[in-house]
Design an enzyme around this catalytic site. Structure first.
Site, short mmCIF file in Angstrom:
data_model
loop_
_atom_site.label_atom_id
_atom_site.label_comp_id
_atom_site.label_asym_id
_atom_site.label_seq_id
_atom_site.Cartn_x
_atom_site.Cartn_y
_atom_site.Cartn_z
N CYS A 159 -15.86 55.63 30.64
CA CYS A 159 -16.03 54.21 30.33
C CYS A 159 -14.69 53.52 30.11
O CYS A 159 -14.38 52.52 30.73
CB CYS A 159 -16.90 54.03 29.10
SG CYS A 159 -18.59 54.55 29.41
N HIS A 160 -13.89 54.04 29.19
CA HIS A 160 -12.64 53.38 28.87
C HIS A 160 -11.46 54.34 28.86
O HIS A 160 -10.43 54.07 28.26
CB HIS A 160 -12.76 52.62 27.55
CG HIS A 160 -13.92 51.68 27.53
ND1 HIS A 160 -15.11 52.00 26.96
CD2 HIS A 160 -14.08 50.46 28.09
CE1 HIS A 160 -15.97 51.00 27.15
NE2 HIS A 160 -15.37 50.07 27.83
N GLY A 161 -11.65 55.51 29.50
CA GLY A 161 -10.52 56.40 29.74
C GLY A 161 -10.03 57.23 28.57
O GLY A 161 -8.88 57.65 28.57
#
Lengths: 195, 438
Positions: A159-161
């Site tokens: 999703c956001h690394g």
């Protein structure tokens, strides 16, 4: 006469003023306390909270393999780590981690995030984690064969690394905390009970 | 409501009887027929009417959809398919509702940018403006919960990500955020329990929204409408009655907007959605790339701009909290525009410097929207950080400073002069009916 009565009233609070203030305050507190049932009804109820526990047989999980089970509606990541993965997790200076706390429900809250504190003694090859990214609750990749595991060989949240190492500790990305270790214990050498 | 003296005269006995008891006909005539509107309103002023129509439409389609929808984790996904395939006209009603959400935001964004360009937020319209920001917040909450209802993968993971925003409070007080999130979920993860309560609130909020829209219109009719010159109404020749002048202009705007709306509904109903939402919710698999609906993208980009560092500033464990605070601030700060802008001039038409900054702000919002749709990595994160700074600087630096240093252009003395030129006045040539005397 009426004016005279009013002016003494204003100067000296009488029995009536006391009754008005006390009555209103009582009604206000009563009305406000009625809010509580309306708020509390949204919290998890007893049937949800009843600590369901699951037993997991680890025998079929070979070295390097992983298994995902459900506990309390959450995915639990279990990984049988290879020797090199365990070593990589142990050779990390805890002070350099973004989150240096163990986040292990089996241990006191302020224990440090050493690999020993994230596993159970004698079963260091097994890591058991709540598989929910501590950033915004996505399920990180890294359980299935061929999944992206990030730079540190653990888990990678698409999703956001956020990137977790082989001990489930946050190393890079926006997540604030290490993946949590649920309460669990070994029943036998190849069986655990979560919860 | 304010405005002008009433010239309503009931014509029937029944009308007279009613007027002495509940003068609703008098109110309607005063506020929506005779009401003096600036004669120079352009088509950007038709969006208030467009938005009202969409709100009514969303409630109407929503009420009938609720007759067929099943708010449970096992049945929700299938019931949406049933609505689209089996229910009579369900395919149309459902698409009018889902596309309607997008159209609602499209119209509201234009409406807000209109207000910013022409300085509609400045005195005496501050309360009107704040009510508008509140309406946008309610719209966001309603749309977010509505998007949960199809119970597809994007629904499920969208809820997971957004409700988890509150867990950022754990960095302030350990356990507080988790307690709030579990309270919202009614469990330890997003589940059918969560879906059920979101359905209930999704049905409730539009009615609260309608009430706030009522206050918004009330406040509008106290202050009167702003106009493209930003000048106050000074003389009778500055205005025309709302009906038929503003109402017919509104009708043209509404029909044009409905054409676009209908094109989406009948030709590309899923264009603004995500294919992932046609996969039923699965709590064990996160889609590789979670994106909200297009209208949340600029705010989502601001949220994600705060990774472990922001433009080189390390944030550590506060990254998430900073992102959450920035995202909510991005909406709240709009409400402070009336006090951040130091210029006395309303309309950007007469503000040569502010005008350029305004268009750069529009570009900033579009750029953030684009970046919000991209994965949060590499150059996209850096660009999102730059534009996040630009977004906030517009409010915190441009609005206060430009108002102080700018020399405004020469302004007409009145709306009448702006329309008819200097020495103008009296009646517009086509207005033989002398509307202001009726």
């Amino acid at each position: 006469m009426l004016e005279a009565a009013l002016s003494t009233d204003a100067l000296e609070p009488g029995r009536r003023d006391f009754l008005v203030v006390a009555g209103n305050a009582f009604a206000a507190i009563g009305a406000a306390s009625l809010l509580w049932p309306f708020i509390q009804q949204m919290n998890p109820d007893a049937s949800t909270m009843a600590l369901s526990s699951v037993e997991v047989d680890l025998a079929p999980v070979k070295e390097g393999q992983a298994l995902t089970v459900m506990w309390r509606g959450k995915p639990i990541f279990i990984r049988n780590r290879t020797k090199s993965e365990v070593e990589a997790a142990e050779n990390v200076n805890v002070k350099t981690l973004p989150d240096d706390l163990a986040r292990n429900e089996n241990l006191p809250q302020d224990d440090l995030a050493t690999d020993a504190n994230r596993t159970i003694k004698g079963h260091e090859n097994w890591i058991v984690l709540i598989g929910i990214c501590t950033h915004l609750g996505c399920i990180p990749k890294g359980q299935a064969f061929g999944d992206e595991r990030g730079e540190f060989g653990g888990w990678f949240c698409p999703c956001h690394g956020s990137q977790y190492d082989t001990s489930g500790r946050i190393r890079k990305g926006p997540a604030p905390r290490n993946l949590e270790v649920p309460p669990y214990a070994f029943m036998t050498d190849s069986k655990i009970k979560i919860g | 409501m304010g405005g002008h003296t009433s010239n309503y005269v009931p014509t029937s006995r029944w009308g007279k009887w009613m007027d002495e008891r509940l003068p609703i006909a008098r109110m309607m005539k005063n506020q929506f027929i005779d009401y003096p509107t600036p004669r120079n309103l352009n088509y950007l002023w038709t969006f208030g009417g467009i938005l009202t129509l969409i709100l009514v439409g969303q409630i109407a389609t929503g009420v009938v959809l609720a007759m067929h929808y099943q708010p449970s984790a096992t049945a929700a996904f299938d019931s949406i398919e049933q609505i689209r395939r089996d229910v009579n006209y369900g395919w149309m009603l459902r698409d009018f509702h889902s596309v309607g959400a997008s159209m609602f935001f499209l119209a509201v964004f234009i409406h807000i940018f209109r207000g910013m360009y022409y300085g509609s937020y400045k005195a005496p319209r501050e309360v009107l403006w704040i009510l508008g920001v509140l309406i946008m917040l309610l719209m966001m909450a309603t749309a977010f919960m509505g998007y949960t209802l199809p119970w597809g993968q994007m629904s499920f993971w969208g809820v997971t990500v957004i409700t988890n925003l509150f867990s950022a409070l754990d960095t302030i007080y350990n356990g507080l955020g988790t307690a709030i999130v579990e309270w919202l979920w009614g469990g330890y993860a997003v589940s059918g329990v969560t879906l059920n309560r979101f359905f209930s609130l999704h049905y409730l909020l539009p009615f609260i929204l309608t009430a706030v829209v009522g206050l918004h219109i009330w406040a509008l009719h106290i202050a009167g409408q702003n106009n493209p010159t930003g000048l106050d109404l000074k003389e009778p020749s500055d205005t025309v009655p709302m009906h038929p002048y503003a109402t017919s202009k509104d009708a043209v705007g509404i029909f044009a907007f409905l054409l676009i709306y209908a094109w989406f509904v009948f030709f590309v109903p899923d264009y603004l959605g995500h294919a992932d939402n046609y996969i039923e919710a699965n709590p064990l698999v996160t889609p590789p790339h979670i994106v909200p609906e297009w209208y949340f993208l600029p705010f989502y980009a601001i949220l994600r701009a705060f990774t472990s560092s922001f433009l080189g500033i390390p944030l550590g464990q506060y990254a998430k909290l900073c992102g959450v605070i920035a995202m909510f601030s991005a909406v709240i700060i709009i409400a402070f525009a009336p006090w951040l802008d130091t210029s006395r001039i309303r309309s950007a038409k007469y503000r040569p410097i502010f005008k350029w900054f305004f268009w750069f702000f529009v570009f900033t919002c579009v750029a953030l929207g684009y970046l919000g749709s991209k994965p949060a990595e590499g150059v996209y994160v850096f660009a999102a950080q730059i534009f996040t700074v630009c977004y906030f600087l517009f409010f915190l630096a441009v609005m206060p400073i430009v108002g102080l240093i700018e020399t405004p252009r020469r302004m007409p003395r009145s709306i009448t002069e702006a329309v008819l030129g200097e020495g103008g006045g009296g009646l517009p040539s086509g207005a033989a009916a002398a509307p202001e005397k009726r």
